[in-house]
Design a protein around this motif. Sequence first.
Motif, PDB file in Angstrom:
ATOM      1  N   TRP A 279       0.818  -1.216   0.000  1.00 30.60           N
ATOM      2  CA  TRP A 279       0.000   0.000   0.000  1.00 30.60           C
ATOM      3  C   TRP A 279       0.849   1.263   0.000  1.00 30.60           C
ATOM      4  N   SER A 280       2.080   1.156   0.501  1.00 31.66           N
ATOM      5  CA  SER A 280       2.915   2.355   0.663  1.00 31.66           C
ATOM      6  C   SER A 280       3.273   3.008  -0.662  1.00 31.66           C
ATOM      7  N   HIS A 281       3.234   2.258  -1.764  1.00 29.65           N
ATOM      8  CA  HIS A 281       3.581   2.812  -3.072  1.00 29.65           C
ATOM      9  C   HIS A 281       2.363   3.303  -3.841  1.00 29.65           C
ATOM     10  N   GLN A 282       1.195   3.248  -3.210  1.00 23.12           N
ATOM     11  CA  GLN A 282      -0.020   3.637  -3.910  1.00 23.12           C
ATOM     12  C   GLN A 282      -0.149   5.163  -4.001  1.00 23.12           C
ATOM     13  N   GLN A 283      -0.868   5.593  -5.017  1.00 26.24           N
ATOM     14  CA  GLN A 283      -1.223   7.003  -5.126  1.00 26.24           C
ATOM     15  C   GLN A 283      -2.113   7.368  -3.940  1.00 26.24           C
ATOM     16  N   LYS A 284      -1.841   8.493  -3.301  1.00 25.83           N
ATOM     17  CA  LYS A 284      -2.518   8.823  -2.043  1.00 25.83           C
ATOM     18  C   LYS A 284      -4.007   9.109  -2.242  1.00 25.83           C
ATOM     19  N   LEU A 285      -4.364   9.726  -3.336  1.00 27.54           N
ATOM     20  CA  LEU A 285      -5.755  10.087  -3.584  1.00 27.54           C
ATOM     21  C   LEU A 285      -6.087   9.736  -5.023  1.00 27.54           C
ATOM     22  N   ILE A 309      -2.614  29.398  -1.333  1.00 31.33           N
ATOM     23  CA  ILE A 309      -2.059  28.180  -0.747  1.00 31.33           C
ATOM     24  C   ILE A 309      -3.151  27.632   0.165  1.00 31.33           C
ATOM     25  N   ILE A 310      -3.558  26.391  -0.064  1.00 31.53           N
ATOM     26  CA  ILE A 310      -4.743  25.856   0.618  1.00 31.53           C
ATOM     27  C   ILE A 310      -4.393  24.544   1.310  1.00 31.53           C
ATOM     28  N   GLU A 311      -4.694  24.495   2.596  1.00 36.04           N
ATOM     29  CA  GLU A 311      -4.499  23.272   3.373  1.00 36.04           C
ATOM     30  C   GLU A 311      -5.823  22.506   3.393  1.00 36.04           C
ATOM     31  N   TRP A 312      -5.793  21.220   2.996  1.00 37.91           N
ATOM     32  CA  TRP A 312      -7.017  20.440   2.864  1.00 37.91           C
ATOM     33  C   TRP A 312      -6.825  19.051   3.458  1.00 37.91           C
ATOM     34  N   CYS A 313      -7.932  18.369   3.652  1.00 36.64           N
ATOM     35  CA  CYS A 313      -7.855  16.963   4.057  1.00 36.64           C
ATOM     36  C   CYS A 313      -9.086  16.224   3.521  1.00 36.64           C
ATOM     37  N   TRP A 314      -8.970  14.902   3.491  1.00 35.63           N
ATOM     38  CA  TRP A 314     -10.021  14.044   2.941  1.00 35.63           C
ATOM     39  C   TRP A 314     -10.446  13.069   4.030  1.00 35.63           C
ATOM     40  N   GLU A 315     -11.744  13.110   4.363  1.00 35.44           N
ATOM     41  CA  GLU A 315     -12.264  12.235   5.411  1.00 35.44           C
ATOM     42  C   GLU A 315     -13.621  11.682   4.995  1.00 35.44           C
ATOM     43  N   SER A 316     -13.732  10.364   4.980  1.00 37.84           N
ATOM     44  CA  SER A 316     -15.007   9.676   4.712  1.00 37.84           C
ATOM     45  C   SER A 316     -15.673  10.178   3.432  1.00 37.84           C
ATOM     46  N   GLY A 317     -14.898  10.326   2.389  1.00 40.07           N
ATOM     47  CA  GLY A 317     -15.467  10.710   1.093  1.00 40.07           C
ATOM     48  C   GLY A 317     -15.726  12.187   0.927  1.00 40.07           C
ATOM     49  N   ASN A 318     -15.268  13.004   1.860  1.00 43.13           N
ATOM     50  CA  ASN A 318     -15.500  14.446   1.772  1.00 43.13           C
ATOM     51  C   ASN A 318     -14.185  15.200   1.883  1.00 43.13           C
TER      52      ASN A 318
END
Length: 905
Positions: A279-285, A309-318
Amino acid sequence: MFGFSKDSNEANEMNVYFHEDHSSKEVREDTVGRKGMSLFKLRDMDVPIPDFFVISPNVYRDFLFSAFDRKLGKLLEKVKDPDVKELEKMILSTDFDDMVRDDLIKAYSRLSGFSNAWVAVRSSVVYPVDSSVSFSGIFGTELSVRGLDQLFAAIKQVYLSVFKERVVLYSRDKNVDVSSLQMAVVIQRMVQPEVSGIAYTVDPVTGDKGSMSIEAVFGLGDVITEGAITPDRYSLEKKHLDIVEKHISPQEWMRIRRPSDKKVGAGDDFQKIQISRSWSHQQKLEDPHLIDVAKVCLIIEHQEKKAQIIEWCWESGNVWILQSKPISDPASEFATQNVAQKPIETDSVYDIAVDIMKEELSERNAAIQRSEQLQPKSEDETSEEPVAPTTEEIAIQQKQIEKIEKKVQQMDERRQAKKDKAVEKKVKDQQKTRAEMGLPISPPASITQFLLSGIGSSVGIVMGKLSVIDGASKISNDIYTKDDILLIKNFNSSLEPFVMQAGGVIMDEGGLTSDVSILCRELNVPAVVGTGLASTLLRDGDYVKIDGNVGSIYKIVRKEDLEPQKKEVEAKSAPVVNENEKTSDLDLEKVAEDTIKASVTPEVQKDATDRYIPTATKVLLLPGQATLSADHKDLNEYVDGISYIDLEAFMLEAGRHPLAFVAEKKFKEYSKQFELILDEYSDNAEGKEVVVALGSATVGQMRGLTKGSSYEDATLDQDLFGAQRLVRSKELLNKELEMIRRVRNVYKSRNVSVAIHAPSNIQAIKEVKKELTSNGLKRTGTFNVYVIIDSTSEIILIDEIVSAGIDGVIVNTPLIARQLQGLSRFDKNAKYDLGTNSLWNIISELLEKLKDSRIKVSVVTDDNVSLVKNCVRSGVNGIIVSPEYAKRMKQFVADEEAKMILSME
């Protein structure tokens, strides 16, 4: 404020601004700070952001005044610099007043609901003196804060971050008066992200407004800003949101939040989770989610009408946006233009507290002057107006203030004298060190040796002495100058002062948006991050040059390593040279040979007769098409790289058309055999460049493969090869590029570049370059695009070919010689001659056309001594030889260069 009441305007300001109670039009930057203002704007855009509230800058000012009142004054009266721990004690032992405390309890309870929420506590700067000063990464951030006790402690920690050494250095470098700064604090609910990242709505390095860059990691995103992990980097074309480039970085672990009752700053609120190797070599998103992030970011840019410059995160499909701030100058992250008319003298963390004290002393004087204008009231009169102090009270106050101001001046004078002495000593030490090294200010290129590449995260070129520092251990030497280059193993905020002092920075990990990268860009400190191996290849005390423009690192060989020991040379030459005779050419050649051999450091010496000889002209290897790289591993000690490996020659030997494996869904297994071969070459090259050639096979040769007639265009001439054949079969081209991409990104062979045969059709070259970009193979400091000149007509067209945007030219002299001498291109037994004048005239014409460009020229010479000699004396970048000639040609090139140095014919 030191016993004085607030003005009426200040008293009307709120302590806390909750996100649901105000729109962006109802708050101001001076009431919620820059970060707070940004969050209110994002909320009004209907951008998904976690709930938050903002603590007013008035709370910050009142709190510090309360903390310093009397205590700091007493220290100043003793003409004593307060110890950092004393300042810390003053701040941490001070309580918020009852009104502020009640407001914070109400706001946090409202944010939390029925349970205590996990929140992030961040600084939100107000600095109206100069809005372009960013303070990025300078002040504190506390993550995973939970409960009121931790909340109060975290807010104090953010306030305390103003009195850190990094703030002193920053204020001095940017000419910033920290006493004029106000600080709001943002309290924002934290999410537990699966993927986190930072987006730039323009290219952060080139400033290209038509593209955007997104970085991503698994888990919490603070590892990006810390530079603890090198993130994935995706480049997108903004108009159609096409993903044009991907750099997938393996991630062995991720950081997540975990429940903890530890105090703020204990560092136990996070947990490192190991990621499985598969999994470590997978594309993150995934691409669709990446597009979703890009769309939200572009909405913000459109609304703000400025690059962000935008700080973002991805959680539960959002997707969640955590913060956004403008990029002042797209070409570099920040370009400050300070308006201060004179330098700000801030020499220690105490000066910041002293400056605040001075400012308050000024306010006291102003208050006294206002008091003198008031008339005292009689005892019988009652009034709500303030009663003026008596003349005696005013005199006592004025005397106390003058006394304190005198002590402040004495302390300033003492510190300045101490500083002048320290600077003088440092300059002398530097001059002594440089004299001992014999290192010129601008060393010639011949003493720099390319070592490795990374991500150029802050532009500029700098050279200096390397200092290896580790944020995980105690630092013994805390004095650095612009002559020092730092190699940081583990970055944390305590190292920021050293970054500000240094001339350049190198890191094994990190990306464009790490704190150290942003800080370096703001301070114009060249930086190369994400190198992976720098800490293993470099040692403390080495002299290096870093190029932040392209991400390259060079090792500088010191003067004593380059020059032979004079006595040794004299001893070797003494028996030959007669005192009354002129030195013969043979003797000079012997001296030159000894000079070159003596220039080699002991680390690379084998014995007196078998060792590497450094040369300005590179000797590059042209391996046989069927020979495994392991057979030539020992030759790596004599050559400077591999140019070139013929990928299609391996395919022809396999006997079956590559696209037949695609149709049968077996291409992955088919390509793996070639990827392993390329990776083996790369490993054995030990970081030296390996060039892979595409397009050598003709249409007829590809048709001759099993199933070849089914996949080759029947209308094409069977002798067509090179760039034109590649663009006529883009499916095959993309499969070849996929192999190269996997070798670079999956196998981590980052020294692999590409070369294209037969570039006579300019449009075809441009089309090939488009396919390179779409496959994530963009020209960088570690990836070059070459063309292989296979005919005389291509030399005539070289100006147009170069205009397509390439890094170098490889002259295929055996093929050109066959043409000039009337021999068949396909006759492998043809006896061609590389030493003819006609061939050299053709090469000379090429060199003449490219003499004013930066295009690198390498020439296939085999063992032809005449051709090698002409190439060396004409200054080509490299000669290309077969394995059996490599060692001998390296020696011959060294001899020719020695003769040139000694002006011998």
